[in-house]
Motif scaffolding. Structure first.
Motif, PDB file in Angstrom:
ATOM      1  N   ASN A  98      45.733  38.930  58.747  1.00 46.03           N
ATOM      2  CA  ASN A  98      46.301  37.800  59.491  1.00 46.03           C
ATOM      3  C   ASN A  98      45.273  36.757  59.914  1.00 46.03           C
ATOM      4  N   GLU A  99      44.058  37.186  60.247  1.00 45.65           N
ATOM      5  CA  GLU A  99      43.087  36.252  60.819  1.00 45.65           C
ATOM      6  C   GLU A  99      42.687  35.134  59.861  1.00 45.65           C
ATOM      7  N   TRP A 100      42.634  35.414  58.571  1.00 43.45           N
ATOM      8  CA  TRP A 100      42.147  34.401  57.634  1.00 43.45           C
ATOM      9  C   TRP A 100      43.114  33.226  57.479  1.00 43.45           C
ATOM     10  N   PRO A 101      44.401  33.430  57.204  1.00 40.44           N
ATOM     11  CA  PRO A 101      45.301  32.276  57.135  1.00 40.44           C
ATOM     12  C   PRO A 101      45.479  31.590  58.484  1.00 40.44           C
ATOM     13  N   TRP A 132      51.483  28.472  54.527  1.00 43.19           N
ATOM     14  CA  TRP A 132      50.305  28.854  55.295  1.00 43.19           C
ATOM     15  C   TRP A 132      49.927  30.330  55.196  1.00 43.19           C
ATOM     16  N   GLY A 133      50.766  31.137  54.578  1.00 42.53           N
ATOM     17  CA  GLY A 133      50.479  32.571  54.536  1.00 42.53           C
ATOM     18  C   GLY A 133      49.745  33.035  53.295  1.00 42.53           C
ATOM     19  N   ASP A 134      49.516  32.130  52.360  1.00 39.68           N
ATOM     20  CA  ASP A 134      48.886  32.551  51.109  1.00 39.68           C
ATOM     21  C   ASP A 134      47.375  32.642  51.259  1.00 39.68           C
ATOM     22  N   LEU A 135      46.795  33.640  50.615  1.00 41.83           N
ATOM     23  CA  LEU A 135      45.359  33.897  50.688  1.00 41.83           C
ATOM     24  C   LEU A 135      44.601  33.394  49.477  1.00 41.83           C
ATOM     25  N   GLY A 136      45.316  32.751  48.543  1.00 38.52           N
ATOM     26  CA  GLY A 136      44.676  32.393  47.294  1.00 38.52           C
ATOM     27  C   GLY A 136      44.675  33.582  46.345  1.00 38.52           C
ATOM     28  N   PRO A 137      44.030  33.458  45.181  1.00 38.87           N
ATOM     29  CA  PRO A 137      44.120  34.498  44.138  1.00 38.87           C
ATOM     30  C   PRO A 137      43.221  35.697  44.428  1.00 38.87           C
ATOM     31  N   VAL A 138      43.551  36.421  45.501  1.00 43.28           N
ATOM     32  CA  VAL A 138      42.742  37.568  45.923  1.00 43.28           C
ATOM     33  C   VAL A 138      43.116  38.801  45.101  1.00 43.28           C
ATOM     34  N   ARG A 180      34.276  54.022  27.931  1.00 42.63           N
ATOM     35  CA  ARG A 180      33.460  53.604  29.072  1.00 42.63           C
ATOM     36  C   ARG A 180      33.918  52.251  29.598  1.00 42.63           C
ATOM     37  N   ARG A 181      35.148  51.886  29.278  1.00 34.62           N
ATOM     38  CA  ARG A 181      35.676  50.568  29.658  1.00 34.62           C
ATOM     39  C   ARG A 181      36.915  50.657  30.546  1.00 34.62           C
ATOM     40  N   HIS A 182      37.081  51.756  31.243  1.00 34.40           N
ATOM     41  CA  HIS A 182      38.198  51.885  32.187  1.00 34.40           C
ATOM     42  C   HIS A 182      37.822  51.154  33.481  1.00 34.40           C
ATOM     43  N   ILE A 183      37.992  49.864  33.511  1.00 32.68           N
ATOM     44  CA  ILE A 183      37.486  49.045  34.620  1.00 32.68           C
ATOM     45  C   ILE A 183      38.579  48.118  35.146  1.00 32.68           C
ATOM     46  N   ILE A 184      38.644  48.018  36.486  1.00 35.66           N
ATOM     47  CA  ILE A 184      39.453  46.997  37.171  1.00 35.66           C
ATOM     48  C   ILE A 184      38.476  46.122  37.936  1.00 35.66           C
ATOM     49  N   GLU A 185      38.487  44.831  37.630  1.00 39.96           N
ATOM     50  CA  GLU A 185      37.513  43.883  38.170  1.00 39.96           C
ATOM     51  C   GLU A 185      38.197  42.812  38.999  1.00 39.96           C
ATOM     52  N   GLY A 186      37.680  42.565  40.192  1.00 41.03           N
ATOM     53  CA  GLY A 186      38.260  41.534  41.047  1.00 41.03           C
ATOM     54  C   GLY A 186      37.447  40.267  41.148  1.00 41.03           C
ATOM     55  N   TRP A 187      36.205  40.271  40.654  1.00 44.39           N
ATOM     56  CA  TRP A 187      35.279  39.163  40.854  1.00 44.39           C
ATOM     57  C   TRP A 187      35.458  38.123  39.748  1.00 44.39           C
ATOM     58  N   ASN A 188      36.446  37.265  39.918  1.00 47.03           N
ATOM     59  CA  ASN A 188      36.700  36.180  38.966  1.00 47.03           C
ATOM     60  C   ASN A 188      35.936  34.950  39.442  1.00 47.03           C
ATOM     61  N   VAL A 189      34.796  34.693  38.841  1.00 43.89           N
ATOM     62  CA  VAL A 189      33.890  33.640  39.304  1.00 43.89           C
ATOM     63  C   VAL A 189      34.593  32.285  39.356  1.00 43.89           C
ATOM     64  N   ALA A 190      35.476  32.032  38.415  1.00 45.65           N
ATOM     65  CA  ALA A 190      36.132  30.726  38.339  1.00 45.65           C
ATOM     66  C   ALA A 190      37.079  30.476  39.501  1.00 45.65           C
ATOM     67  N   GLU A 191      37.499  31.534  40.209  1.00 41.57           N
ATOM     68  CA  GLU A 191      38.491  31.354  41.259  1.00 41.57           C
ATOM     69  C   GLU A 191      37.997  31.755  42.655  1.00 41.57           C
ATOM     70  N   LEU A 192      36.734  32.067  42.797  1.00 41.93           N
ATOM     71  CA  LEU A 192      36.227  32.514  44.094  1.00 41.93           C
ATOM     72  C   LEU A 192      36.461  31.498  45.200  1.00 41.93           C
ATOM     73  N   ASP A 193      36.285  30.197  44.874  1.00 45.69           N
ATOM     74  CA  ASP A 193      36.396  29.180  45.926  1.00 45.69           C
ATOM     75  C   ASP A 193      37.825  28.951  46.374  1.00 45.69           C
ATOM     76  N   ARG A 194      38.798  29.556  45.693  1.00 38.57           N
ATOM     77  CA  ARG A 194      40.200  29.437  46.083  1.00 38.57           C
ATOM     78  C   ARG A 194      40.677  30.639  46.886  1.00 38.57           C
ATOM     79  N   MET A 195      39.811  31.621  47.064  1.00 40.87           N
ATOM     80  CA  MET A 195      40.195  32.851  47.766  1.00 40.87           C
ATOM     81  C   MET A 195      39.856  32.743  49.246  1.00 40.87           C
ATOM     82  N   ALA A 196      40.725  33.268  50.103  1.00 36.19           N
ATOM     83  CA  ALA A 196      40.430  33.302  51.530  1.00 36.19           C
ATOM     84  C   ALA A 196      39.162  34.095  51.794  1.00 36.19           C
TER      85      ALA A 196
END
Length: 318
Positions: A98-101, A132-138, A180-196
């Motif tokens: 809640n604090e971020w939005p 106002w409740g959206d956090l961006g592409p988190v 060796r590729r069973h990976i879930i990645e959250g660090w999308n460099v192109a969208e970091l500035d849109r994330m809360a």
């Protein structure tokens, strides 16, 4: 604050939670004091590892203070929907985002609305929540709908189909377990500035050995007092759900932290928690197996043998 410790050769030290308490003590006693993004200040070390065996239903659920595991579970289920608006969490009484939005709303509108009033409006006013409740592409957006672009014949680019990393990992675990590729990645460099908030628990990697599913979680930044208890539970929970879906036994959960820190205004929490000793070994039962990993409900999870000591409250740094 210097903290006492149980001798390392004591039988009481066998409890896996001592890893967490020892990390907390090390950061507070030896960490480098730093000015951080929030302005509060931290003591920090760089690079830490914790390991937990999930055999027999065991989970890294802290007992030296109460951890609200249902709140953390609701957040994980929310991630798996791909949702990025806090309203579904608010309607379930989950307050952790809640604090971020709220801070963005106050900053952009100049309306110094109280946090509780802001959250009530998110719950009651769907249009207000959409604005106002959206956090961006988190997290969830990246996990189940990583954006792609495709080249058009006219030389322009347009959005392509999103990539569901979670579904891909389920399939790869089923059909190519030695990968060796069973990976879930959250660090999308192109969208970091849109994330809360850029993803803290950013990379999950899974590993199959001897019929067991292991998980390694890399976390770039970790608030050890408030965040890590949730992160440990949530990462192990995702591992348990995946293991059930692909007919493997849960193995080892390995947590790795980069910037691992304690906030200076959490001293009362740290002193109290380090004065306590672990209490029992909590177990998680998953009482239903849905058709896909995206169909779990909160009632599918039951925790037993959890008798924690009292919760310890402290402010969240935004």
């Amino acid at each position: 604050m210097a903290s006492a410790a149980i001798p390392t050769d004591s039988p009481a030290r066998d409890h896996p939670e001592w890893q967490y308490l020892d990390l907390m003590r090390r950061i507070w006693d030896e960490g480098s004091e730093r000015v951080d993004r929030t302005g509060i200040g931290t003591r920090s070390i760089f690079g830490a590892t914790l390991r937990f065996d999930l055999a027999g239903g065991a989970m890294p659920l802290l007992t030296t203070k109460r951890v609200y595991w249902k709140t953390a579970t609701r957040e994980m289920l929310w991630f798996l929907t791909g949702e990025t608006n806090i309203r579904p969490l608010v309607l379930q009484g989950v307050k952790i985002w809640n604090e971020w939005p709220h801070a963005r709303y106050v900053r952009e509108t100049g309306d110094a609305i109280a946090l509780d009033d802001f959250v009530a409006r998110i719950a009651d006013d769907e249009a207000f929540a959409a604005r106002w409740g959206d956090l961006g592409p988190v997290y969830g957006k990246q996990w189940v709908d990583w954006p792609t672009w495709r080249y058009r014949k006219d030389g322009l680019y347009e959005p392509g189909p999103g990539i569901n990393q979670v579904a891909q990992v389920v399939e790869s675990l089923r059909h190519n377990p030695g990968s060796r590729r069973h990976i879930i990645e959250g660090w999308n460099v192109a969208e970091l500035d849109r994330m809360a908030l850029p993803p803290c628990h950013k990379t999950y990697q899974f590993h199959v050995a001897d019929g067991r599913l292991n998980c390694a979680l890399y976390q770039r930044s970790c608030d050890v007092a408030l965040g890590l208890p949730f992160n440990l539970w949530s990462g192990a929970l995702l591992q348990r759900m995946l293991a059930q879906q692909v007919d493997l036994e849960p193995g080892e959960f390995v947590w790795m932290g980069g910037d691992v820190h304690l906030y200076l205004n959490h001293e009362h929490l740290i002193a109290e928690q380090l004065s306590r000793e672990p209490q029992g070994v909590p177990r998680l039962d998953i009482v239903r197996r849905p058709q896909t990993i995206f169909e779990y409900r909160i009632d599918d999870f039951e925790v037993r043998d959890y008798t924690p000591l009292a919760a310890i409250r402290a402010p969240v740094a935004v």
